[in-house]
Design an enzyme around this catalytic site. Sequence first.
Site, PDB file in Angstrom:
ATOM      1  CB  VAL A 144      28.212  25.888  10.884  1.00 42.03           C
ATOM      2  CG1 VAL A 144      27.810  24.790  12.046  1.00 42.03           C
ATOM      3  CG2 VAL A 144      29.637  26.049  10.599  1.00 42.03           C
ATOM      4  CG  ASP A 194      43.494  31.017  14.108  1.00 38.76           C
ATOM      5  OD1 ASP A 194      43.801  31.923  14.440  1.00 38.76           O
ATOM      6  OD2 ASP A 194      42.673  30.864  13.209  1.00 38.76           O
ATOM      7  N   GLY A 221      31.356  31.180   8.362  1.00 33.13           N
ATOM      8  CA  GLY A 221      33.244  31.471   8.611  1.00 33.13           C
ATOM      9  C   GLY A 221      33.755  31.557   7.059  1.00 33.13           C
ATOM     10  CB  ALA A 222      36.938  32.681   6.037  1.00 29.77           C
ATOM     11  CE1 TYR A 223      39.586  29.818   4.147  1.00 29.74           C
ATOM     12  CE2 TYR A 223      39.380  30.128   6.456  1.00 29.74           C
ATOM     13  CZ  TYR A 223      40.054  30.234   5.450  1.00 29.74           C
ATOM     14  OH  TYR A 223      41.132  31.119   5.515  1.00 29.74           O
ATOM     15  N   GLY A 224      33.131  28.343   5.221  1.00 28.98           N
ATOM     16  CA  GLY A 224      31.951  27.431   5.158  1.00 28.98           C
ATOM     17  C   GLY A 224      30.754  27.916   6.179  1.00 28.98           C
ATOM     18  CE  LYS A 263      34.018  24.606   8.306  1.00 27.73           C
ATOM     19  NZ  LYS A 263      34.805  24.980   9.212  1.00 27.73           N
ATOM     20  N   GLY A 283      26.160  29.614  12.261  1.00 28.82           N
ATOM     21  CA  GLY A 283      27.388  30.422  11.866  1.00 28.82           C
ATOM     22  C   GLY A 283      27.842  30.276  10.434  1.00 28.82           C
TER      23      GLY A 283
HETATM   24  N1  LIG Z   1      30.512  22.258  16.250  1.00 29.23           N
HETATM   25  C1  LIG Z   1      29.954  23.377  16.145  1.00 29.23           C
HETATM   26  N2  LIG Z   1      28.659  23.743  16.992  1.00 29.23           N
HETATM   27  C2  LIG Z   1      28.025  24.943  16.708  1.00 29.23           C
HETATM   28  N3  LIG Z   1      28.546  25.971  15.983  1.00 29.23           N
HETATM   29  C3  LIG Z   1      29.541  25.746  15.371  1.00 29.23           C
HETATM   30  C4  LIG Z   1      30.343  24.644  15.243  1.00 29.23           C
HETATM   31  N4  LIG Z   1      31.253  24.693  14.413  1.00 29.23           N
HETATM   32  C5  LIG Z   1      31.199  25.909  13.895  1.00 29.23           C
HETATM   33  N5  LIG Z   1      30.142  26.460  14.782  1.00 29.23           N
HETATM   34  C6  LIG Z   1      29.763  27.878  14.376  1.00 29.23           C
HETATM   35  O1  LIG Z   1      30.054  28.227  12.894  1.00 29.23           O
HETATM   36  C7  LIG Z   1      30.817  29.206  12.806  1.00 29.23           C
HETATM   37  C8  LIG Z   1      31.917  28.920  11.576  1.00 29.23           C
HETATM   38  O2  LIG Z   1      32.641  27.981  11.550  1.00 29.23           O
HETATM   39  P1  LIG Z   1      34.061  27.571  11.649  1.00 29.23           P
HETATM   40  O3  LIG Z   1      34.982  28.585  12.338  1.00 29.23           O
HETATM   41  O4  LIG Z   1      34.512  26.135  11.737  1.00 29.23           O
HETATM   42  O5  LIG Z   1      34.019  27.987  10.050  1.00 29.23           O
HETATM   43  P2  LIG Z   1      35.432  28.694   9.308  1.00 29.23           P
HETATM   44  O6  LIG Z   1      35.002  28.928   7.801  1.00 29.23           O
HETATM   45  O7  LIG Z   1      36.723  27.797   9.538  1.00 29.23           O
HETATM   46  O8  LIG Z   1      35.568  29.964  10.221  1.00 29.23           O
HETATM   47  P3  LIG Z   1      36.706  31.025  10.264  1.00 29.23           P
HETATM   48  O9  LIG Z   1      36.223  32.116   9.497  1.00 29.23           O
HETATM   49  O10 LIG Z   1      36.204  31.412  11.831  1.00 29.23           O
HETATM   50  O11 LIG Z   1      38.079  30.386  10.108  1.00 29.23           O
HETATM   51  C9  LIG Z   1      31.547  29.450  13.956  1.00 29.23           C
HETATM   52  O12 LIG Z   1      32.131  30.568  14.288  1.00 29.23           O
HETATM   53  C10 LIG Z   1      30.825  29.005  15.277  1.00 29.23           C
HETATM   54  O13 LIG Z   1      29.969  30.132  15.389  1.00 29.23           O
END
Ligand SMILES: Nc1ncnc2c1ncn2[C@@H]1O[C@H](COP(=O)(O)OP(=O)(O)OP(=O)(O)O)[C@@H](O)[C@H]1O
Length: 372
Positions: free
Chosen positions: A31, A143, A26-29, A47, A24
Amino acid sequence: MKNNLFGGIPFNCGERYRLIKLVGTGAYGSVVLGFDQQNQNMKVAIKKLNQIEDVIDAKRILREIKIQRSMNHQNILKIYDIIYDKKTDRFGDIYIVSPYFPVDLDKIIKSSQELTVTQVQFIMYQLCKGLYYLHSSGSIHRDIKPGNILANEKCEVCYCDFGFARKYDELHDQFEENMTEYVVTRYYRAPEIMLSSQQYSKPVDIWSLGCTFAELMSRKTLFNAPNYIQMLKMFFNILGKPSDDELNQFVTNENAHSFLQTLPPKPKQPASNSVPYPDPKARDLLDQMLEINPKNRITAQKCLEHPFFESIRNQAEEITFAGNLECDFENDDSITLNNLKQLILIEINQIKAKNNEAQIVIEEEMKRLNLY
Ligand SMILES: Nc1ncnc2c1ncn2[C@@H]1O[C@H](COP(=O)(O)OP(=O)(O)OP(=O)(O)O)[C@@H](O)[C@H]1O
């Protein structure tokens, strides 16, 4: 240390974890799925946080780490471990290690797999327990949406993504802050956030969970309006328009007031009229979660007591937060980026101390950071 690239991003988080694939972004990291070689090759999610650019980023990361590390609840994503990869010329890279979950509720809802009433009941009971616990700590997630709820094959679920969470002011039982900061996905945003912009509290999470519940039942987003105005119209179309007296209780914004005057009256209707679902108890709970007036909306505690959960309820699992969660940095307008980085290092050390790992020498790191 090996240099592993995932999605073009280097993951240098030591030898302990065998990294498998990117799961995955996301906007902040980003995974990555990994195996913990020191713990029976357990699957973990690692992450890597994006580099901290400014105070807003730093606060988000600090909040996420602080809240997740302080919580100890099955339905709130845990932090198993944290890795700080020191850099010579900047703040180090941070890797957060958590339990791995193969899907999120968004993916489940969009898949072809139909959820049974028993599965919906089990998922919702866990989410209500998690929310009850979070709210008892004085925090609001802010959220909640299917994409921020992780799930496994056994339908075990947990909330993730606490970067937007806040402590509420217990004295006033509400937030007062600048609305421009509020970026939560519109579909799950409570009416009082849209209308008052000044005062909101725990009921915003109940609303978002109610929207998620409706989506689990019908596999459709209930309030899927394309813009702000349509969204307000949709609330009233689906739920009826509250009387002026009632609106006065939670609409404090003058412009919102004037706009509401232009909308025709409509008698109150339960949300479940718009959500086809056979189970009357589930429908009743949904109606109580999707009350327009936050003062009449059910609380997490009352959700747990609802007859929908009667057959699976285990009160021993309905625990409250026992620690002390201080988030003084939230209200400190003079806090600097380096102050926040220092607080992040302190949080990382708390996790390392718990795991009996060597701690970061914060003074050294800060001395170095202050050089540039
Ligand atoms: N513990 C986990 N197990 C499996 N996949 C995960 C886990 N944590 C995050 N992911 C995957 O990684 C993606 C990004 O993680 P996360 O949402 O924590 O990041 P973010 O940068 O905070 O994202 P967002 O842009 O949604 O705010 C998630 O949408 C999910 O698909």
